[in-house]
Motif scaffolding. Structure first.
Motif, mmCIF file in Angstrom:
data_model
loop_
_atom_site.group_PDB
_atom_site.id
_atom_site.type_symbol
_atom_site.label_atom_id
_atom_site.label_comp_id
_atom_site.label_asym_id
_atom_site.label_seq_id
_atom_site.Cartn_x
_atom_site.Cartn_y
_atom_site.Cartn_z
ATOM 1 N N CYS A 1 0.453 7.833 8.823
ATOM 2 C CA CYS A 1 0.701 7.303 7.472
ATOM 3 C C CYS A 1 1.775 8.100 6.738
ATOM 4 N N ARG A 2 2.327 9.108 7.394
ATOM 5 C CA ARG A 2 3.337 9.959 6.761
ATOM 6 C C ARG A 2 4.644 9.878 7.541
ATOM 7 N N PRO A 3 5.584 9.015 7.130
ATOM 8 C CA PRO A 3 6.857 8.902 7.854
ATOM 9 C C PRO A 3 7.753 10.108 7.603
ATOM 10 N N GLY A 4 8.798 10.220 8.419
ATOM 11 C CA GLY A 4 9.828 11.232 8.176
ATOM 12 C C GLY A 4 9.511 12.598 8.705
ATOM 13 N N ARG A 5 9.246 12.730 9.986
ATOM 14 C CA ARG A 5 8.861 14.026 10.564
ATOM 15 C C ARG A 5 9.857 15.145 10.315
ATOM 16 N N ASP A 6 11.152 14.882 10.459
ATOM 17 C CA ASP A 6 12.144 15.958 10.381
ATOM 18 C C ASP A 6 12.162 16.654 9.027
ATOM 19 N N LYS A 7 12.181 15.884 7.947
ATOM 20 C CA LYS A 7 12.262 16.506 6.619
ATOM 21 C C LYS A 7 10.959 17.209 6.247
ATOM 22 N N ASP A 8 9.828 16.764 6.802
ATOM 23 C CA ASP A 8 8.536 17.334 6.441
ATOM 24 C C ASP A 8 8.328 18.738 6.996
ATOM 25 N N GLU A 9 9.017 19.063 8.083
ATOM 26 C CA GLU A 9 8.816 20.378 8.674
ATOM 27 C C GLU A 9 9.297 21.484 7.747
ATOM 28 N N GLN A 10 10.176 21.148 6.801
ATOM 29 C CA GLN A 10 10.694 22.131 5.854
ATOM 30 C C GLN A 10 9.883 22.156 4.556
ATOM 31 N N ALA A 11 8.921 21.267 4.409
ATOM 32 C CA ALA A 11 8.155 21.146 3.172
ATOM 33 C C ALA A 11 7.270 22.380 2.955
ATOM 34 N N GLU A 12 6.985 22.653 1.708
ATOM 35 C CA GLU A 12 6.100 23.777 1.377
ATOM 36 C C GLU A 12 4.708 23.565 1.972
ATOM 37 N N TYR A 13 4.233 22.325 1.917
ATOM 38 C CA TYR A 13 2.947 21.958 2.508
ATOM 39 C C TYR A 13 3.213 20.863 3.545
ATOM 40 N N PRO A 14 3.549 21.253 4.775
ATOM 41 C CA PRO A 14 3.883 20.236 5.771
ATOM 42 C C PRO A 14 2.684 19.327 6.038
ATOM 43 N N PRO A 15 2.953 18.063 6.341
ATOM 44 C CA PRO A 15 1.858 17.134 6.598
ATOM 45 C C PRO A 15 1.148 17.454 7.909
ATOM 46 N N LEU A 16 -0.062 16.975 8.011
ATOM 47 C CA LEU A 16 -0.847 17.152 9.229
ATOM 48 C C LEU A 16 -0.229 16.306 10.336
ATOM 49 N N ARG A 17 0.032 16.917 11.464
ATOM 50 C CA ARG A 17 0.562 16.220 12.628
ATOM 51 C C ARG A 17 -0.353 16.478 13.815
ATOM 52 N N LEU A 18 -0.543 15.478 14.630
ATOM 53 C CA LEU A 18 -1.313 15.648 15.853
ATOM 54 C C LEU A 18 -0.593 16.652 16.740
ATOM 55 N N ALA A 19 -1.340 17.478 17.446
ATOM 56 C CA ALA A 19 -0.752 18.532 18.277
ATOM 57 C C ALA A 19 -0.989 18.249 19.759
ATOM 58 N N ASP A 20 -0.095 18.754 20.579
ATOM 59 C CA ASP A 20 -0.256 18.605 22.027
ATOM 60 C C ASP A 20 -1.562 19.221 22.515
ATOM 61 N N THR B 1 0.849 -1.187 0.000
ATOM 62 C CA THR B 1 0.000 0.000 0.000
ATOM 63 C C THR B 1 0.885 1.236 0.000
ATOM 64 N N ALA B 2 0.318 2.341 -0.410
ATOM 65 C CA ALA B 2 1.068 3.600 -0.445
ATOM 66 C C ALA B 2 0.886 4.350 0.862
ATOM 67 N N LEU B 3 1.973 4.898 1.365
ATOM 68 C CA LEU B 3 1.916 5.775 2.523
ATOM 69 C C LEU B 3 1.644 7.203 2.067
ATOM 70 N N GLY B 4 1.482 8.098 3.004
ATOM 71 C CA GLY B 4 1.160 9.483 2.697
ATOM 72 C C GLY B 4 2.241 10.216 1.926
ATOM 73 N N ASP B 5 3.477 9.722 1.988
ATOM 74 C CA ASP B 5 4.555 10.365 1.237
ATOM 75 C C ASP B 5 4.771 9.716 -0.129
ATOM 76 N N GLY B 6 3.911 8.758 -0.489
ATOM 77 C CA GLY B 6 4.001 8.087 -1.780
ATOM 78 C C GLY B 6 4.823 6.814 -1.771
ATOM 79 N N SER B 7 5.596 6.570 -0.723
ATOM 80 C CA SER B 7 6.373 5.325 -0.657
ATOM 81 C C SER B 7 5.429 4.141 -0.468
ATOM 82 N N ARG B 8 5.896 2.976 -0.868
ATOM 83 C CA ARG B 8 5.066 1.780 -0.771
ATOM 84 C C ARG B 8 5.659 0.842 0.268
ATOM 85 N N VAL B 9 4.773 0.250 1.060
ATOM 86 C CA VAL B 9 5.183 -0.700 2.096
ATOM 87 C C VAL B 9 4.220 -1.880 2.098
#
Length: 190
Positions: free
Chosen positions: A75-94, A17-25
């Motif tokens: 479903c979106r791995p790789g938190r560190d690199k995503d914070e710099q993305a133009e459209y950062p992924p949705l992350r649960l907040a405190d 299946t595809a994850l949120g970043d497009g990779s397949r697992v």
């Protein structure tokens, strides 16, 4: 915006299946198991809502939305690199964890302290909330397991931990503020 105009894609026919970043697992990967069980939790909340009214239903609706946020996060791995993305992924907040804690405290204020363990049951709503609790605990275990091998948002684990507590306290509220709880009697059937 999400557009779902075709439900089947045949993309998973070979067990991936595809994850949120497009990779397949593999569909049985730790990440898919974690967010899949979050989805199961959401389905049990939908069942509970069939019996809920007023503020309890409103709170359960918010939890369902949070669980979709959590699934999107997991479903979106790789938190560190995503914070710099133009459209950062949705992350649960405190703040979502904080809301659960505030709701738990408010519900708990009307309850008498327990003197025994509670058996799942009582009212229909309470029984469904206990099912929500046990499935959310499984989601928590799988998410913690995932966090041992891959990077996971710490707020995701905290949220699931508080969520099962929320369901437990809410089940007591659903049982006439704990007055109709079914209590465990150790060794009652010996």
């Amino acid at each position: 915006m999400v557009v779902l105009n075709k439900i089947y894609t045949r993309g998973g026919d070979k067990g991936e299946t595809a994850l949120g970043d497009g990779s397949r697992v593999a569909k049985h990967s730790a990440r898919v198991n974690a967010y899949g069980t979050v989805d199961e939790t959401n389905a049990t909340v939908g069942l509970a809502r069939l019996h809920a009214k007023g503020s309890m239903d409103t709170q359960l609706a918010a939890i369902q939305n949070d669980l979709f946020d959590l699934g999107a996060d997991l479903c979106r791995p790789g938190r560190d690199k995503d914070e710099q993305a133009e459209y950062p992924p949705l992350r649960l907040a405190d703040s979502q964890v904080d809301r659960l804690e505030a709701e738990i405290d408010a519900m708990n204020d009307v309850l008498e302290p327990l003197r025994s363990f509670v058996l799942p049951g009582g009212s229909a709503l309470a029984a469904h909330l206990h099912l929500c609790r046990t499935v959310s605990r499984r989601a928590e275990r799988l998410t913690v397991e995932l966090s041992g091998v891959e990077d996971v948002n710490p707020a995701a684990v905290k949220y699931l931990n508080r969520l099962s507590d929320w369901f437990f306290v809410a089940s007591r509220v659903a049982n006439n503020d704990g007055k109709d709880d079914v209590l465990w009697v150790p060794g009652a059937n010996r």
